[in-house]
Scaffold this motif. Structure first.
Motif, PDB file in Angstrom:
ATOM      1  N   ALA A 100       0.835  -1.211   0.000  1.00  0.00           N
ATOM      2  CA  ALA A 100       0.000   0.000   0.000  1.00  0.00           C
ATOM      3  C   ALA A 100       0.864   1.253   0.000  1.00  0.00           C
ATOM      4  N   GLU A 101       1.946   1.261   0.782  1.00  0.00           N
ATOM      5  CA  GLU A 101       2.836   2.424   0.826  1.00  0.00           C
ATOM      6  C   GLU A 101       3.549   2.634  -0.496  1.00  0.00           C
ATOM      7  N   ARG A 102       4.004   1.534  -1.116  1.00  0.00           N
ATOM      8  CA  ARG A 102       4.681   1.662  -2.411  1.00  0.00           C
ATOM      9  C   ARG A 102       3.735   2.201  -3.470  1.00  0.00           C
ATOM     10  N   VAL A 103       2.521   1.659  -3.524  1.00  0.00           N
ATOM     11  CA  VAL A 103       1.537   2.106  -4.515  1.00  0.00           C
ATOM     12  C   VAL A 103       1.174   3.569  -4.282  1.00  0.00           C
ATOM     13  N   GLN A 104       0.948   3.968  -3.024  1.00  0.00           N
ATOM     14  CA  GLN A 104       0.626   5.364  -2.727  1.00  0.00           C
ATOM     15  C   GLN A 104       1.757   6.290  -3.136  1.00  0.00           C
ATOM     16  N   GLY A 105       2.990   5.872  -2.888  1.00  0.00           N
ATOM     17  CA  GLY A 105       4.151   6.670  -3.301  1.00  0.00           C
ATOM     18  C   GLY A 105       4.234   6.807  -4.809  1.00  0.00           C
ATOM     19  N   ASP A 106       4.002   5.698  -5.527  1.00  0.00           N
ATOM     20  CA  ASP A 106       4.024   5.734  -6.992  1.00  0.00           C
ATOM     21  C   ASP A 106       2.910   6.616  -7.543  1.00  0.00           C
ATOM     22  N   VAL A 107       1.718   6.527  -6.948  1.00  0.00           N
ATOM     23  CA  VAL A 107       0.597   7.360  -7.389  1.00  0.00           C
ATOM     24  C   VAL A 107       0.930   8.833  -7.185  1.00  0.00           C
ATOM     25  N   ALA A 108       1.500   9.164  -6.028  1.00  0.00           N
ATOM     26  CA  ALA A 108       1.858  10.560  -5.746  1.00  0.00           C
ATOM     27  C   ALA A 108       2.900  11.069  -6.747  1.00  0.00           C
ATOM     28  N   THR A 109       3.913  10.263  -7.026  1.00  0.00           N
ATOM     29  CA  THR A 109       4.956  10.665  -7.981  1.00  0.00           C
ATOM     30  C   THR A 109       4.382  10.852  -9.380  1.00  0.00           C
ATOM     31  N   LEU A 110       3.576   9.910  -9.829  1.00  0.00           N
ATOM     32  CA  LEU A 110       3.007  10.007 -11.168  1.00  0.00           C
ATOM     33  C   LEU A 110       1.984  11.132 -11.279  1.00  0.00           C
ATOM     34  N   SER A 111       1.273  11.406 -10.213  1.00  0.00           N
ATOM     35  CA  SER A 111       0.288  12.493 -10.234  1.00  0.00           C
ATOM     36  C   SER A 111       0.959  13.839 -10.443  1.00  0.00           C
ATOM     37  N   GLU A 112       2.198  13.978  -9.999  1.00  0.00           N
ATOM     38  CA  GLU A 112       2.945  15.223 -10.207  1.00  0.00           C
ATOM     39  C   GLU A 112       3.269  15.443 -11.679  1.00  0.00           C
ATOM     40  N   THR A 113       3.484  14.349 -12.421  1.00  0.00           N
ATOM     41  CA  THR A 113       3.845  14.491 -13.833  1.00  0.00           C
ATOM     42  C   THR A 113       2.651  14.853 -14.701  1.00  0.00           C
ATOM     43  N   THR A 114       1.466  14.419 -14.321  1.00  0.00           N
ATOM     44  CA  THR A 114       0.247  14.706 -15.083  1.00  0.00           C
ATOM     45  C   THR A 114      -0.859  15.074 -14.100  1.00  0.00           C
ATOM     46  N   PRO A 115      -0.798  16.311 -13.552  1.00  0.00           N
ATOM     47  CA  PRO A 115      -1.792  16.695 -12.546  1.00  0.00           C
ATOM     48  C   PRO A 115      -3.211  16.662 -13.105  1.00  0.00           C
ATOM     49  N   GLY A 116      -4.137  16.235 -12.264  1.00  0.00           N
ATOM     50  CA  GLY A 116      -5.545  16.234 -12.646  1.00  0.00           C
ATOM     51  C   GLY A 116      -6.000  14.992 -13.379  1.00  0.00           C
ATOM     52  N   SER A 117      -5.074  14.128 -13.790  1.00  0.00           N
ATOM     53  CA  SER A 117      -5.454  12.892 -14.487  1.00  0.00           C
ATOM     54  C   SER A 117      -5.320  11.715 -13.531  1.00  0.00           C
ATOM     55  N   PRO A 118      -6.314  10.822 -13.515  1.00  0.00           N
ATOM     56  CA  PRO A 118      -6.184   9.642 -12.650  1.00  0.00           C
ATOM     57  C   PRO A 118      -5.073   8.727 -13.162  1.00  0.00           C
ATOM     58  N   VAL A 119      -4.305   8.187 -12.237  1.00  0.00           N
ATOM     59  CA  VAL A 119      -3.187   7.312 -12.598  1.00  0.00           C
ATOM     60  C   VAL A 119      -3.725   5.933 -12.958  1.00  0.00           C
ATOM     61  N   PRO A 120      -3.410   5.424 -14.166  1.00  0.00           N
ATOM     62  CA  PRO A 120      -3.871   4.076 -14.548  1.00  0.00           C
ATOM     63  C   PRO A 120      -3.285   3.021 -13.599  1.00  0.00           C
ATOM     64  N   PRO A 121      -4.085   2.053 -13.196  1.00  0.00           N
ATOM     65  CA  PRO A 121      -3.621   1.046 -12.225  1.00  0.00           C
ATOM     66  C   PRO A 121      -2.376   0.280 -12.661  1.00  0.00           C
ATOM     67  N   ASP A 122      -2.223   0.018 -13.964  1.00  0.00           N
ATOM     68  CA  ASP A 122      -1.073  -0.788 -14.364  1.00  0.00           C
ATOM     69  C   ASP A 122       0.249  -0.028 -14.271  1.00  0.00           C
ATOM     70  N   LEU A 123       0.245   1.275 -14.044  1.00  0.00           N
ATOM     71  CA  LEU A 123       1.493   2.005 -13.844  1.00  0.00           C
ATOM     72  C   LEU A 123       1.963   1.960 -12.393  1.00  0.00           C
ATOM     73  N   VAL A 124       1.123   1.434 -11.499  1.00  0.00           N
ATOM     74  CA  VAL A 124       1.514   1.354 -10.087  1.00  0.00           C
ATOM     75  C   VAL A 124       1.423  -0.063  -9.528  1.00  0.00           C
ATOM     76  N   THR A 125       0.989  -1.032 -10.345  1.00  0.00           N
ATOM     77  CA  THR A 125       0.900  -2.421  -9.891  1.00  0.00           C
ATOM     78  C   THR A 125       1.762  -3.312 -10.771  1.00  0.00           C
TER      79      THR A 125
END
Length: 195
Positions: A100-125
Motif C-alpha cells: 500500500a505504501e509503495r503504490v501510494q508513493g508511486d501514485v503521488a509521484t506520477l500524479s505530479e507528472t500529469t496533474p488532474g489525471s487519474p493514474v492508470p492502475p497498471d502504472l503502479v501495480t
C-alpha cells in the motif's frame, strides 16, 4: 531368493532406463527440433534486433527510466526489477502495508507528472511475472505529455503514435487492447529522435 530378486529388478531397471531416455532425452529433443523448425523466432526467445545487436524481446519487458521514453509497469522480478532470471511477483497481498505504501508513493509521484489525471492502475501495480512487456493504452496516453515535452514534439503527434501502436485483442475478444512498450519506444526513436 536372490535370483527371484534379480529377476524382479531387471524389468524395473530396464523400464526406468528406457523411460528416462525416452522422456528425458528423446521427447525434449524432438520438441526442441520441431519448435526450431516450425517456429524458430519464438523458440529462440522472440528477440528484437537492431543490426547485429539484441535490444530486447517481444515477450519480456524491460525498464525505461528516461522522461523521453514511455515507462512500463513496476517490476518485482529481481532486486532492481525486470530481471528475467528472477521472474516473479512480490507476493505482497492486498492487505500488505508495504504494498500500500509503495503504490501510494508511486501514485503521488506520477500524479505530479500529469496533474488532474487519474493514474492508470497498471502504472503502479506489478504483473504476476514482473516482466510484462505491455501496458494499457490508458497508461500510454497518461505519459504523452511528459514524453512530448522531453522529445520536443507536440502532444497530438505523440498521442497519434500511441494510437497507432495499440494492439487489439486476439480475434477481437481474447484479451485486452495493449501497447507493446519496447515497440512503442523504438517507433518514438525513429519518428522523434531524443534531443
Amino acid at each position: 531368493m536372490l535370483s527371484d530378486l534379480k529377476s524382479a529388478l531387471r524389468p524395473a531397471l530396464t523400464l526406468t532406463l528406457l523411460f528416462a531416455a525416452l522422456l528425458g532425452l528423446a521427447y525434449p529433443l524432438a520438441l526442441t527440433g520441431i519448435g526450431q523448425a516450425l517456429f524458430p523466432e519464438q523458440a529462440n526467445g522472440s528477440l528484437i534486433r537492431e543490426g547485429d545487436r539484441v535490444i530486447g524481446s517481444n515477450l519480456i519487458g524491460q525498464k525505461f527510466t528516461s522522461n523521453a521514453y514511455f515507462h512500463g509497469r513496476p517490476s518485482a522480478a529481481g532486486s532492481d526489477g525486470y530481471d528475467a532470471s528472477a521472474s516473479s511477483g512480490s507476493n505482497l497481498g492486498p492487505t500488505s502495508k508495504a504494498l500500500a505504501e509503495r503504490v501510494q508513493g508511486d501514485v503521488a509521484t506520477l500524479s505530479e507528472t500529469t496533474p488532474g489525471s487519474p493514474v492508470p492502475p497498471d502504472l503502479v501495480t506489478t504483473s504476476a511475472s514482473g516482466l510484462d512487456p505491455h501496458i494499457s493504452p490508458e497508461a500510454a496516453f497518461f505519459q504523452v505529455e511528459r514524453v512530448a515535452k522531453a522529445r520536443g514534439a507536440t502532444e497530438n503527434e505523440i498521442r497519434a503514435l500511441v494510437q497507432k501502436s495499440i494492439e487489439q485483442p486476439l480475434l477481437g475478444f481474447l484479451g485486452e487492447p495493449r501497447v507493446h512498450l519496447l515497440q512503442l519506444n523504438r517507433s518514438l526513436d525513429v519518428r522523434f529522435p531524443a534531443r
